[in-house]
Design a protein around this motif. Structure first.
Motif, PDB file in Angstrom:
ATOM      1  N   GLU A  79      35.057  79.127  55.723  1.00 21.14           N
ATOM      2  CA  GLU A  79      36.331  79.780  55.406  1.00 21.14           C
ATOM      3  C   GLU A  79      36.383  80.218  53.937  1.00 21.14           C
ATOM      4  OE1 GLU A  79      40.786  79.176  57.032  1.00 21.14           O
ATOM      5  OE2 GLU A  79      39.775  77.378  56.301  1.00 21.14           O
ATOM      6  N   ASN A 131      33.290  86.904  59.159  1.00 23.11           N
ATOM      7  CA  ASN A 131      33.944  87.930  59.976  1.00 23.11           C
ATOM      8  C   ASN A 131      33.681  87.706  61.461  1.00 23.11           C
ATOM      9  OD1 ASN A 131      34.833  89.116  57.602  1.00 23.11           O
ATOM     10  ND2 ASN A 131      33.048  90.455  57.471  1.00 23.11           N
ATOM     11  N   ARG A 132      32.442  87.344  61.813  1.00 21.58           N
ATOM     12  CA  ARG A 132      32.127  87.080  63.218  1.00 21.58           C
ATOM     13  C   ARG A 132      32.869  85.848  63.718  1.00 21.58           C
ATOM     14  NH1 ARG A 132      27.038  88.008  61.382  1.00 21.58           N
ATOM     15  NH2 ARG A 132      26.541  85.782  61.465  1.00 21.58           N
ATOM     16  N   TYR A 133      32.832  84.782  62.933  1.00 18.85           N
ATOM     17  CA  TYR A 133      33.394  83.499  63.347  1.00 18.85           C
ATOM     18  C   TYR A 133      34.912  83.561  63.487  1.00 18.85           C
ATOM     19  CZ  TYR A 133      33.791  78.380  63.550  1.00 18.85           C
ATOM     20  OH  TYR A 133      34.042  77.080  63.942  1.00 18.85           O
ATOM     21  N   PHE A 134      35.570  84.061  62.445  1.00 17.69           N
ATOM     22  CA  PHE A 134      37.034  84.072  62.442  1.00 17.69           C
ATOM     23  C   PHE A 134      37.630  85.342  63.046  1.00 17.69           C
ATOM     24  CE2 PHE A 134      35.973  81.070  59.032  1.00 17.69           C
ATOM     25  CZ  PHE A 134      36.681  79.972  59.469  1.00 17.69           C
ATOM     26  N   ASP A 136      35.804  87.773  65.235  1.00 20.84           N
ATOM     27  CA  ASP A 136      35.320  88.094  66.575  1.00 20.84           C
ATOM     28  C   ASP A 136      35.258  86.879  67.498  1.00 20.84           C
ATOM     29  OD1 ASP A 136      34.946  90.615  65.489  1.00 20.84           O
ATOM     30  OD2 ASP A 136      32.789  90.318  65.163  1.00 20.84           O
ATOM     31  N   GLY A 137      35.399  85.686  66.930  1.00 20.47           N
ATOM     32  CA  GLY A 137      35.296  84.474  67.743  1.00 20.47           C
ATOM     33  C   GLY A 137      33.876  84.090  68.092  1.00 20.47           C
ATOM     34  N   SER A 138      32.913  84.666  67.400  1.00 21.60           N
ATOM     35  CA  SER A 138      31.502  84.341  67.642  1.00 21.60           C
ATOM     36  C   SER A 138      31.126  83.071  66.887  1.00 21.60           C
ATOM     37  CB  SER A 138      30.610  85.491  67.171  1.00 21.60           C
ATOM     38  OG  SER A 138      29.253  85.102  67.195  1.00 21.60           O
ATOM     39  N   ALA A 139      30.382  82.199  67.521  1.00 22.77           N
ATOM     40  CA  ALA A 139      29.948  80.950  66.890  1.00 22.77           C
ATOM     41  C   ALA A 139      28.696  81.139  66.037  1.00 22.77           C
ATOM     42  CB  ALA A 139      29.679  79.895  67.956  1.00 22.77           C
ATOM     43  N   GLU A 152      37.247  71.613  64.075  1.00 18.18           N
ATOM     44  CA  GLU A 152      38.322  72.262  64.830  1.00 18.18           C
ATOM     45  C   GLU A 152      38.759  73.565  64.169  1.00 18.18           C
ATOM     46  OE1 GLU A 152      41.607  69.647  65.487  1.00 18.18           O
ATOM     47  OE2 GLU A 152      40.373  68.183  66.548  1.00 18.18           O
ATOM     48  N   ASP A 153      38.574  73.648  62.831  1.00 13.35           N
ATOM     49  CA  ASP A 153      39.111  74.780  62.084  1.00 13.35           C
ATOM     50  C   ASP A 153      38.080  75.771  61.560  1.00 13.35           C
ATOM     51  OD1 ASP A 153      41.731  73.690  62.297  1.00 13.35           O
ATOM     52  OD2 ASP A 153      41.236  72.322  60.670  1.00 13.35           O
ATOM     53  N   SER A 154      36.826  75.333  61.399  1.00  9.80           N
ATOM     54  CA  SER A 154      35.850  76.178  60.727  1.00  9.80           C
ATOM     55  C   SER A 154      34.443  75.668  61.001  1.00  9.80           C
ATOM     56  CB  SER A 154      36.126  76.163  59.216  1.00  9.80           C
ATOM     57  OG  SER A 154      35.298  77.082  58.540  1.00  9.80           O
TER      58      SER A 154
END
Length: 115
Positions: free
Chosen positions: A58, A67-70, A72-75, A99-101
């Protein structure tokens, strides 16, 4: 390295090569599975004589992995790399999701000055 303490032998975790999985995560093979038991984890860190430093994805808002993680929801955080904290002896303990990042956990043995 093993040290005998009060009739108990402690195997101290040592730095090893980090080989991340396809999405960029990794856990030191010497770290036990605490199954989210934070008290057991804290007790283990203390028994190991470790201090920790944590980098949080974060905190890298301009990184593509952020950008992908937060966004697009990509891990997939495989291209996210952090520099160790200032000072000697830091090694990667884990790179994992919370849980957050996503976080990068650094560890090093206490030098004894603050114990």
């Amino acid at each position: 390295m093993k040290i005998q303490q009060a009739n108990e032998s402690i195997e101290f975790i040592q730095p090893v090569q980090v080989v991340r999985d396809s999405e960029g995560y990794w856990c030191h093979p010497g770290e036990p599975d605490f199954d989210e038991d934070q008290e057991a984890y804290k007790a283990w860190i203390e028994a190991q004589g470790l201090e920790l430093s944590v980098d949080d994805l974060e905190s890298y808002p301009d990184h593509p992995a952020h950008n992908r993680y937060f966004g697009d929801g990509s891990a997939d955080i495989s291209d996210w790399h952090c520099e160790p904290p200032r000072g000697e002896g830091w090694f990667t303990l884990s790179i994992h999701m919370t849980e957050d990042s996503a976080i990068w956990v650094w560890a090093r043995r206490h030098d004894g000055s603050d114990l």
